[in-house]
Motif scaffolding. Sequence first.
Motif, PDB file in Angstrom:
ATOM      1  N   VAL A  34       0.837  -1.204   0.000  1.00  0.00           N
ATOM      2  CA  VAL A  34       0.000   0.000   0.000  1.00  0.00           C
ATOM      3  C   VAL A  34       0.869   1.249   0.000  1.00  0.00           C
ATOM      4  O   VAL A  34       0.621   2.207  -0.752  1.00  0.00           O
ATOM      5  CB  VAL A  34      -0.950  -0.004   1.216  1.00  0.00           C
ATOM      6  N   ALA A  35       1.911   1.244   0.832  1.00  0.00           N
ATOM      7  CA  ALA A  35       2.790   2.413   0.919  1.00  0.00           C
ATOM      8  C   ALA A  35       3.485   2.684  -0.416  1.00  0.00           C
ATOM      9  O   ALA A  35       3.569   3.839  -0.863  1.00  0.00           O
ATOM     10  CB  ALA A  35       3.826   2.202   2.022  1.00  0.00           C
ATOM     11  N   LEU A  36       3.967   1.636  -1.070  1.00  0.00           N
ATOM     12  CA  LEU A  36       4.641   1.816  -2.356  1.00  0.00           C
ATOM     13  C   LEU A  36       3.678   2.294  -3.437  1.00  0.00           C
ATOM     14  O   LEU A  36       4.010   3.170  -4.236  1.00  0.00           O
ATOM     15  CB  LEU A  36       5.291   0.499  -2.791  1.00  0.00           C
ATOM     16  N   SER A  37       2.476   1.704  -3.474  1.00  0.00           N
ATOM     17  CA  SER A  37       1.502   2.110  -4.488  1.00  0.00           C
ATOM     18  C   SER A  37       1.131   3.581  -4.329  1.00  0.00           C
ATOM     19  O   SER A  37       1.051   4.324  -5.318  1.00  0.00           O
ATOM     20  CB  SER A  37       0.246   1.238  -4.394  1.00  0.00           C
ATOM     21  N   TRP A  38       0.928   3.994  -3.078  1.00  0.00           N
ATOM     22  CA  TRP A  38       0.551   5.393  -2.863  1.00  0.00           C
ATOM     23  C   TRP A  38       1.727   6.322  -3.143  1.00  0.00           C
ATOM     24  O   TRP A  38       1.555   7.412  -3.707  1.00  0.00           O
ATOM     25  CB  TRP A  38       0.019   5.598  -1.451  1.00  0.00           C
ATOM     26  N   LEU A  39       2.942   5.896  -2.797  1.00  0.00           N
ATOM     27  CA  LEU A  39       4.129   6.705  -3.064  1.00  0.00           C
ATOM     28  C   LEU A  39       4.304   6.917  -4.572  1.00  0.00           C
ATOM     29  O   LEU A  39       4.599   8.033  -5.021  1.00  0.00           O
ATOM     30  CB  LEU A  39       5.369   6.015  -2.479  1.00  0.00           C
ATOM     31  N   ILE A  40       4.102   5.862  -5.365  1.00  0.00           N
ATOM     32  CA  ILE A  40       4.209   5.979  -6.817  1.00  0.00           C
ATOM     33  C   ILE A  40       3.131   6.911  -7.359  1.00  0.00           C
ATOM     34  O   ILE A  40       3.385   7.747  -8.231  1.00  0.00           O
ATOM     35  CB  ILE A  40       4.118   4.588  -7.475  1.00  0.00           C
ATOM     36  N   HIS A  41       1.920   6.760  -6.837  1.00  0.00           N
ATOM     37  CA  HIS A  41       0.812   7.621  -7.283  1.00  0.00           C
ATOM     38  C   HIS A  41       1.108   9.092  -6.991  1.00  0.00           C
ATOM     39  O   HIS A  41       0.872   9.965  -7.838  1.00  0.00           O
ATOM     40  CB  HIS A  41      -0.483   7.201  -6.588  1.00  0.00           C
ATOM     41  N   VAL A  42       1.663   9.371  -5.826  1.00  0.00           N
ATOM     42  CA  VAL A  42       1.958  10.748  -5.436  1.00  0.00           C
ATOM     43  C   VAL A  42       3.147  11.288  -6.232  1.00  0.00           C
ATOM     44  O   VAL A  42       3.142  12.445  -6.690  1.00  0.00           O
ATOM     45  CB  VAL A  42       2.237  10.826  -3.924  1.00  0.00           C
ATOM     46  N   TYR A  99      14.444   5.334   1.571  1.00  0.00           N
ATOM     47  CA  TYR A  99      13.408   6.349   1.786  1.00  0.00           C
ATOM     48  C   TYR A  99      13.887   7.421   2.761  1.00  0.00           C
ATOM     49  O   TYR A  99      13.755   8.628   2.493  1.00  0.00           O
ATOM     50  CB  TYR A  99      12.123   5.705   2.301  1.00  0.00           C
ATOM     51  N   PHE A 100      14.435   6.984   3.895  1.00  0.00           N
ATOM     52  CA  PHE A 100      14.876   7.960   4.898  1.00  0.00           C
ATOM     53  C   PHE A 100      16.072   8.773   4.408  1.00  0.00           C
ATOM     54  O   PHE A 100      16.291   9.900   4.869  1.00  0.00           O
ATOM     55  CB  PHE A 100      15.208   7.255   6.208  1.00  0.00           C
ATOM     56  N   ALA A 101      16.843   8.204   3.455  1.00  0.00           N
ATOM     57  CA  ALA A 101      17.969   8.937   2.884  1.00  0.00           C
ATOM     58  C   ALA A 101      17.537   9.862   1.748  1.00  0.00           C
ATOM     59  O   ALA A 101      18.348  10.617   1.210  1.00  0.00           O
ATOM     60  CB  ALA A 101      19.028   7.958   2.372  1.00  0.00           C
ATOM     61  N   GLY A 102      16.261   9.787   1.357  1.00  0.00           N
ATOM     62  CA  GLY A 102      15.754  10.643   0.294  1.00  0.00           C
ATOM     63  C   GLY A 102      16.101  10.186  -1.102  1.00  0.00           C
ATOM     64  O   GLY A 102      16.104  10.979  -2.048  1.00  0.00           O
ATOM     65  N   HIS A 103      16.377   8.873  -1.281  1.00  0.00           N
ATOM     66  CA  HIS A 103      16.793   8.352  -2.590  1.00  0.00           C
ATOM     67  C   HIS A 103      15.843   7.293  -3.143  1.00  0.00           C
ATOM     68  O   HIS A 103      16.214   6.553  -4.056  1.00  0.00           O
ATOM     69  CB  HIS A 103      18.202   7.756  -2.496  1.00  0.00           C
ATOM     70  N   LEU A 104      14.624   7.215  -2.626  1.00  0.00           N
ATOM     71  CA  LEU A 104      13.703   6.177  -3.085  1.00  0.00           C
ATOM     72  C   LEU A 104      12.835   6.718  -4.227  1.00  0.00           C
ATOM     73  O   LEU A 104      11.698   7.128  -4.035  1.00  0.00           O
ATOM     74  CB  LEU A 104      12.816   5.679  -1.924  1.00  0.00           C
ATOM     75  N   GLY A 105      13.407   6.697  -5.429  1.00  0.00           N
ATOM     76  CA  GLY A 105      12.673   7.082  -6.621  1.00  0.00           C
ATOM     77  C   GLY A 105      12.111   5.864  -7.328  1.00  0.00           C
ATOM     78  O   GLY A 105      12.251   4.725  -6.864  1.00  0.00           O
ATOM     79  N   ILE A 106      11.505   6.081  -8.477  1.00  0.00           N
ATOM     80  CA  ILE A 106      10.841   5.000  -9.188  1.00  0.00           C
ATOM     81  C   ILE A 106      11.830   3.931  -9.648  1.00  0.00           C
ATOM     82  O   ILE A 106      11.522   2.742  -9.647  1.00  0.00           O
ATOM     83  CB  ILE A 106      10.030   5.559 -10.388  1.00  0.00           C
ATOM     84  N   ALA A 107      13.065   4.337 -10.023  1.00  0.00           N
ATOM     85  CA  ALA A 107      14.057   3.357 -10.478  1.00  0.00           C
ATOM     86  C   ALA A 107      14.415   2.388  -9.352  1.00  0.00           C
ATOM     87  O   ALA A 107      14.475   1.172  -9.555  1.00  0.00           O
ATOM     88  CB  ALA A 107      15.308   4.074 -10.985  1.00  0.00           C
ATOM     89  N   ALA A 108      14.659   2.921  -8.151  1.00  0.00           N
ATOM     90  CA  ALA A 108      14.999   2.069  -7.016  1.00  0.00           C
ATOM     91  C   ALA A 108      13.834   1.157  -6.647  1.00  0.00           C
ATOM     92  O   ALA A 108      14.024  -0.026  -6.324  1.00  0.00           O
ATOM     93  CB  ALA A 108      15.394   2.926  -5.815  1.00  0.00           C
ATOM     94  N   ILE A 109      12.617   1.683  -6.715  1.00  0.00           N
ATOM     95  CA  ILE A 109      11.436   0.866  -6.409  1.00  0.00           C
ATOM     96  C   ILE A 109      11.332  -0.305  -7.375  1.00  0.00           C
ATOM     97  O   ILE A 109      11.047  -1.442  -6.976  1.00  0.00           O
ATOM     98  CB  ILE A 109      10.157   1.736  -6.466  1.00  0.00           C
ATOM     99  N   LEU A 110      11.575  -0.054  -8.657  1.00  0.00           N
ATOM    100  CA  LEU A 110      11.488  -1.118  -9.667  1.00  0.00           C
ATOM    101  C   LEU A 110      12.571  -2.177  -9.455  1.00  0.00           C
ATOM    102  O   LEU A 110      12.313  -3.380  -9.615  1.00  0.00           O
ATOM    103  CB  LEU A 110      11.594  -0.524 -11.069  1.00  0.00           C
ATOM    104  N   VAL A 111      13.775  -1.751  -9.094  1.00  0.00           N
ATOM    105  CA  VAL A 111      14.863  -2.713  -8.858  1.00  0.00           C
ATOM    106  C   VAL A 111      14.533  -3.606  -7.669  1.00  0.00           C
ATOM    107  O   VAL A 111      14.685  -4.838  -7.729  1.00  0.00           O
ATOM    108  CB  VAL A 111      16.199  -1.979  -8.637  1.00  0.00           C
ATOM    109  N   VAL A 112      14.089  -3.008  -6.570  1.00  0.00           N
ATOM    110  CA  VAL A 112      13.730  -3.796  -5.385  1.00  0.00           C
ATOM    111  C   VAL A 112      12.565  -4.727  -5.697  1.00  0.00           C
ATOM    112  O   VAL A 112      12.529  -5.884  -5.257  1.00  0.00           O
ATOM    113  CB  VAL A 112      13.396  -2.872  -4.199  1.00  0.00           C
ATOM    114  N   GLY A 170       4.314   8.154   8.514  1.00  0.00           N
ATOM    115  CA  GLY A 170       4.944   8.325   7.202  1.00  0.00           C
ATOM    116  C   GLY A 170       5.242   7.009   6.505  1.00  0.00           C
ATOM    117  O   GLY A 170       5.136   5.923   7.074  1.00  0.00           O
ATOM    118  N   THR A 171       5.657   7.141   5.244  1.00  0.00           N
ATOM    119  CA  THR A 171       5.882   5.974   4.386  1.00  0.00           C
ATOM    120  C   THR A 171       6.983   5.061   4.917  1.00  0.00           C
ATOM    121  O   THR A 171       6.881   3.837   4.856  1.00  0.00           O
ATOM    122  CB  THR A 171       6.239   6.455   2.964  1.00  0.00           C
TER     123      THR A 171
END
Length: 402
Positions: A34-42, A99-112, A170-171
Amino acid sequence: MKRPGFLAAFEHRGFRLLWIGAFLSSVGTWIQDVALSWLIHVQTGDPFYLGLRRFAQDVPLLALMLVGGAVADRVDRRRILLTSQVVQMLLAVALAVLYFAGHLGIAAILVVAFLAGLTQSQSAPTYQAVLPSLVPREHIPNAVALNSLQFNTSRAIGPVIAGLLLAQAGTGACFVANAASFVVVILVLWWIRFPSPKQAGGENLAETLRTGVRHVAGAPLLRTFTLLAGATSFLGFPLVTFLPTLAGDVLGTGATGYSLLLTSLGVGAIVGALTTAQRGSVPGRGRLTLLHLVAFGLVTIGAVFSLWQWLSMLLLVGSGYTLTSALSTLSSLVQEHTPDELRGRVMSIFGLAFGGGLPVGSLVGGLFVRQAGVSAVLAVSCAALVAMAAYLFLRHRDLRAL
């Protein structure tokens, strides 16, 4: 004290422990999902990326699940499951750190997502092969239904917890919660002793795999079950993928509305799983499966065209009930028609069809949602599922007779 009939499989300690561990892990997985889906949507506002994440996570199933099933029939299953849980816990930790380091973008989400899917391509068929080994044969339908119950109960509870965590902490807290959920299942797997898989003669891995494929291809009912699972996943499951778009763009209810829609789906699924567990091995299950798929398609069409949150939630309860009843029964029928020595391979083929339909359906659906809107795309998919189930009901006598 003797348990009621719908909890018959809980009489067996190994199954009971595995169920508890799997339930807690599933709750954590839904919180993270849920957190990832909403993060991507936002972050993107583009439903294509919701489908792309699902595709990235599930595409390894298309490539490697058959191999995973063959391995599950040859290698210590406890070791496979333990390793997969540790890896998935580390991936959840990685999401939290990024996420806490501020580097969780779409590319990192897809790799994980891809790495998680790679791990699940081995653990999923192994888990399905393990379940019936922990209960006697007469309790297999009940065990399968209770396994569906834990999955769907977690789907009802996980999004509620995710909604609270997103609002209050938070996420990143959602990723931490998922990582923590794996601790219990890892401990449970240490305590359980699984029966060793029956060795496949002098066959090498490739021959073991071919034997499983030939068996499913040559068994008309298993072949039909597998095709039906793939079509249902492809046409029906993108509903879950695009619920954030439905909540955000159609209903305008945001993250809270999304979690409530997903919870409604889960509540219906819980009732469906309980009903299936209580029903057991009664005649007419093939016919009932097809009727439930028809009902799922019709109710879901109403849910995606509704303009009111409360009505969509009410209808999605019906969607969850009918889809879970159909798929739990279908999975039970596969287990009952599968020889023990081929169980890992047959379940991996079934799982490939079931798991593979979702990422492909989500990716294709994401492309069309851009052009036609989420409601129209989901409605067309459900209408196609209704047509397929109705055709099989009219033409497949052997399936109706089960």
